[in-house]
Scaffold this motif. Sequence first.
Motif, mmCIF file in Angstrom:
data_model
loop_
_atom_site.group_PDB
_atom_site.id
_atom_site.type_symbol
_atom_site.label_atom_id
_atom_site.label_comp_id
_atom_site.label_asym_id
_atom_site.label_seq_id
_atom_site.Cartn_x
_atom_site.Cartn_y
_atom_site.Cartn_z
ATOM 1 N N ARG A 222 -13.092 -29.961 5.638
ATOM 2 C CA ARG A 222 -14.385 -29.360 5.970
ATOM 3 C C ARG A 222 -15.236 -30.319 6.806
ATOM 4 O O ARG A 222 -15.825 -29.918 7.808
ATOM 5 C CB ARG A 222 -15.134 -28.947 4.702
ATOM 6 C CG ARG A 222 -16.434 -28.211 5.033
ATOM 7 C CD ARG A 222 -16.955 -27.381 3.900
ATOM 8 N NE ARG A 222 -16.025 -26.375 3.419
ATOM 9 C CZ ARG A 222 -15.774 -25.213 4.025
ATOM 10 N NH1 ARG A 222 -16.374 -24.920 5.140
ATOM 11 N NH2 ARG A 222 -14.912 -24.362 3.524
ATOM 12 N N ARG A 223 -15.279 -31.596 6.419
ATOM 13 C CA ARG A 223 -16.080 -32.570 7.176
ATOM 14 C C ARG A 223 -15.558 -32.723 8.600
ATOM 15 O O ARG A 223 -16.339 -32.773 9.550
ATOM 16 C CB ARG A 223 -16.103 -33.925 6.459
ATOM 17 C CG ARG A 223 -16.932 -33.931 5.191
ATOM 18 C CD ARG A 223 -17.223 -35.334 4.675
ATOM 19 N NE ARG A 223 -16.075 -36.209 4.570
ATOM 20 C CZ ARG A 223 -15.284 -36.322 3.498
ATOM 21 N NH1 ARG A 223 -15.495 -35.580 2.433
ATOM 22 N NH2 ARG A 223 -14.281 -37.178 3.491
ATOM 23 N N VAL A 224 -14.236 -32.796 8.745
ATOM 24 C CA VAL A 224 -13.650 -32.943 10.089
ATOM 25 C C VAL A 224 -13.949 -31.703 10.929
ATOM 26 O O VAL A 224 -14.402 -31.813 12.074
ATOM 27 C CB VAL A 224 -12.129 -33.214 10.007
ATOM 28 C CG1 VAL A 224 -11.479 -33.079 11.381
ATOM 29 C CG2 VAL A 224 -11.872 -34.598 9.423
ATOM 30 N N LEU A 225 -13.736 -30.519 10.361
ATOM 31 C CA LEU A 225 -13.968 -29.296 11.122
ATOM 32 C C LEU A 225 -15.442 -29.131 11.475
ATOM 33 O O LEU A 225 -15.776 -28.742 12.594
ATOM 34 C CB LEU A 225 -13.454 -28.082 10.350
ATOM 35 C CG LEU A 225 -13.412 -26.773 11.126
ATOM 36 C CD1 LEU A 225 -12.626 -26.907 12.423
ATOM 37 C CD2 LEU A 225 -12.819 -25.673 10.251
ATOM 38 N N ARG B 269 -5.920 -38.093 11.171
ATOM 39 C CA ARG B 269 -4.761 -37.488 11.838
ATOM 40 C C ARG B 269 -4.063 -36.491 10.918
ATOM 41 O O ARG B 269 -3.670 -35.401 11.344
ATOM 42 C CB ARG B 269 -3.789 -38.567 12.319
ATOM 43 C CG ARG B 269 -4.269 -39.306 13.550
ATOM 44 C CD ARG B 269 -3.154 -40.091 14.224
ATOM 45 N NE ARG B 269 -2.482 -41.020 13.337
ATOM 46 C CZ ARG B 269 -2.723 -42.325 13.272
ATOM 47 N NH1 ARG B 269 -3.636 -42.869 14.049
ATOM 48 N NH2 ARG B 269 -2.057 -43.090 12.452
ATOM 49 N N LEU B 270 -3.912 -36.834 9.657
ATOM 50 C CA LEU B 270 -3.278 -35.925 8.701
ATOM 51 C C LEU B 270 -4.123 -34.669 8.484
ATOM 52 O O LEU B 270 -3.586 -33.563 8.393
ATOM 53 C CB LEU B 270 -3.035 -36.644 7.369
ATOM 54 C CG LEU B 270 -2.022 -37.785 7.408
ATOM 55 C CD1 LEU B 270 -1.994 -38.525 6.072
ATOM 56 C CD2 LEU B 270 -0.636 -37.287 7.763
ATOM 57 N N VAL B 271 -5.435 -34.842 8.408
ATOM 58 C CA VAL B 271 -6.332 -33.697 8.249
ATOM 59 C C VAL B 271 -6.250 -32.784 9.468
ATOM 60 O O VAL B 271 -6.204 -31.561 9.332
ATOM 61 C CB VAL B 271 -7.782 -34.171 7.993
ATOM 62 C CG1 VAL B 271 -8.782 -33.041 8.160
ATOM 63 C CG2 VAL B 271 -7.902 -34.786 6.599
ATOM 64 N N ILE B 272 -6.216 -33.363 10.654
ATOM 65 C CA ILE B 272 -6.104 -32.571 11.882
ATOM 66 C C ILE B 272 -4.829 -31.734 11.838
ATOM 67 O O ILE B 272 -4.842 -30.540 12.162
ATOM 68 C CB ILE B 272 -6.124 -33.475 13.140
ATOM 69 C CG1 ILE B 272 -7.474 -34.162 13.306
ATOM 70 C CG2 ILE B 272 -5.728 -32.687 14.389
ATOM 71 C CD1 ILE B 272 -8.609 -33.293 13.734
ATOM 72 N N VAL B 273 -3.723 -32.337 11.432
ATOM 73 C CA VAL B 273 -2.458 -31.598 11.328
ATOM 74 C C VAL B 273 -2.613 -30.429 10.360
ATOM 75 O O VAL B 273 -2.179 -29.303 10.657
ATOM 76 C CB VAL B 273 -1.302 -32.534 10.897
ATOM 77 C CG1 VAL B 273 -0.062 -31.741 10.507
ATOM 78 C CG2 VAL B 273 -0.975 -33.522 12.006
ATOM 79 N N GLN B 274 -3.240 -30.654 9.216
ATOM 80 C CA GLN B 274 -3.444 -29.579 8.238
ATOM 81 C C GLN B 274 -4.322 -28.467 8.813
ATOM 82 O O GLN B 274 -4.046 -27.284 8.614
ATOM 83 C CB GLN B 274 -4.069 -30.124 6.952
ATOM 84 C CG GLN B 274 -3.153 -31.004 6.152
ATOM 85 C CD GLN B 274 -1.888 -30.290 5.727
ATOM 86 O OE1 GLN B 274 -1.914 -29.160 5.252
ATOM 87 N NE2 GLN B 274 -0.755 -30.932 5.915
ATOM 88 N N LEU B 275 -5.386 -28.867 9.506
ATOM 89 C CA LEU B 275 -6.278 -27.860 10.089
ATOM 90 C C LEU B 275 -5.554 -26.997 11.113
ATOM 91 O O LEU B 275 -5.786 -25.789 11.194
ATOM 92 C CB LEU B 275 -7.503 -28.528 10.717
ATOM 93 C CG LEU B 275 -8.520 -29.086 9.722
ATOM 94 C CD1 LEU B 275 -9.549 -29.959 10.437
ATOM 95 C CD2 LEU B 275 -9.205 -27.963 8.955
#
Length: 123
Positions: free
Chosen positions: A15-18, A48-54
């Motif tokens: 959520r924070r990244v998005l 980077r891992l969060v971006i992949v999940q998103l």
Amino acid sequence: MTDRAPSIDLSPGERRVLETLQRHRGRAAAIHKEALAATVGLEVRQVRLVIVQLIERHNQPIGSASQSPAGYFLIETAQDAEQAAQELQARIIQLAKRLAKLKRNTPADCLDQLRMDLVTEAA
């Protein structure tokens, strides 16, 4: 897209990244990975891992660029999508060349094997 992160089931980090990427729409507004990590309170590797999940789990249109302005951005236009695709294609080719060296094979043979693996995985 709205100015707020969509109401999908996201982890706090996702959520924070998005939410941060909502302020970085389009290739010209890319945010560098270190700045994004500092903004959201995560390590660069975690970002980077969060971006992949998103992208993979939540179907978010996130692109990246390694040339200035480098970083992550929300894809807004067909041109953004094309530039993001070109970036990924260049990485795939670079990785195929490295894989070919390790396997003592040609990049084309490595890509053919990867294609077969993807078809098998999708079935």
